[in-house]
Motif scaffolding. Structure first.
Motif, PDB file in Angstrom:
ATOM      1  N   GLY A   1      16.257 -20.281  27.724  1.00  0.00           N
ATOM      2  CA  GLY A   1      16.875 -18.904  27.787  1.00  0.00           C
ATOM      3  C   GLY A   1      18.527 -18.846  27.532  1.00  0.00           C
ATOM      4  O   GLY A   1      18.919 -17.727  28.023  1.00  0.00           O
TER       5      GLY A   1
ATOM      6  N   SER B   1      17.015 -22.753  23.826  1.00  0.00           N
ATOM      7  CA  SER B   1      16.244 -21.599  23.601  1.00  0.00           C
ATOM      8  C   SER B   1      15.118 -21.307  24.554  1.00  0.00           C
ATOM      9  O   SER B   1      15.157 -20.511  25.143  1.00  0.00           O
ATOM     10  CB  SER B   1      15.701 -21.533  22.167  1.00  0.00           C
ATOM     11  N   ASP B   2      14.467 -22.618  24.830  1.00  0.00           N
ATOM     12  CA  ASP B   2      13.260 -22.612  25.890  1.00  0.00           C
ATOM     13  C   ASP B   2      13.932 -22.405  27.338  1.00  0.00           C
ATOM     14  O   ASP B   2      13.226 -21.491  28.063  1.00  0.00           O
ATOM     15  CB  ASP B   2      12.518 -23.798  25.933  1.00  0.00           C
TER      16      ASP B   2
ATOM     17  N   ALA C   1      19.771 -17.995  21.480  1.00  0.00           N
ATOM     18  CA  ALA C   1      18.907 -17.299  20.851  1.00  0.00           C
ATOM     19  C   ALA C   1      18.949 -17.617  19.271  1.00  0.00           C
ATOM     20  O   ALA C   1      20.086 -17.796  18.796  1.00  0.00           O
ATOM     21  CB  ALA C   1      19.107 -15.604  20.988  1.00  0.00           C
TER      22      ALA C   1
ATOM     23  N   THR D   1      22.571 -16.274  24.679  1.00  0.00           N
ATOM     24  CA  THR D   1      21.965 -15.066  25.181  1.00  0.00           C
ATOM     25  C   THR D   1      22.852 -14.454  26.440  1.00  0.00           C
ATOM     26  O   THR D   1      24.118 -15.253  26.620  1.00  0.00           O
ATOM     27  CB  THR D   1      20.592 -15.409  25.994  1.00  0.00           C
TER      28      THR D   1
ATOM     29  N   ALA E   1      22.468 -14.898  29.717  1.00  0.00           N
ATOM     30  CA  ALA E   1      22.461 -16.023  30.351  1.00  0.00           C
ATOM     31  C   ALA E   1      23.300 -17.064  29.980  1.00  0.00           C
ATOM     32  O   ALA E   1      24.158 -17.486  30.831  1.00  0.00           O
ATOM     33  CB  ALA E   1      21.057 -16.678  30.604  1.00  0.00           C
TER      34      ALA E   1
END
Length: 109
Positions: free
Chosen positions: A66, A63-64, A69, A85, A87
């Motif tokens: 990216g 999550s950090d 989610a 996400t 990405a």
């Protein structure tokens, strides 16, 4: 006009990518989420052998970065799901290609 190649920049980018993707379980989590969003327990079942603590840590790291989610649906009961996400979705074909390459080029132990 030919583009110049800065090996140091490339090495740094590849090194950074593998610092995230090279951690045990991260590739598997991303691969599983490539098929669609899942709850924490769904992920734990899909990634055999991972502990709750490690799964929680890996999801936070992804999550950090990216790539994943976290969505909380208010209850009752409260439901938490994880999904890739944009990405993370762009990474799925690369992971597929890497797996195909590994099947054809790496010796299994």
């Amino acid at each position: 006009m030919a583009e110049t190649h800065d090996a140091r920049q490339c090495d740094a980018a590849v090194s950074h990518a593998f610092s995230v993707l090279g951690k045990r379980w991260n590739g598997m989590i991303l691969d599983v989420l490539g098929a669609g969003e899942l709850s924490f327990s769904g992920l734990r079942r899909a990634v055999a052998g991972i502990s709750d603590a490690v799964l929680s840590d890996r999801l936070s790291e992804l999550s950090d970065a990216g790539l994943v989610a976290r969505r909380v649906e208010p209850g009752p009961p409260v439901a938490v799901t994880y999904a890739l996400t944009e990405a993370g979705c762009r990474l799925v074909p690369i992971l597929t290609q890497l797996g195909e390459w590994a099947d054809g080029n790496l010796t299994r132990r």
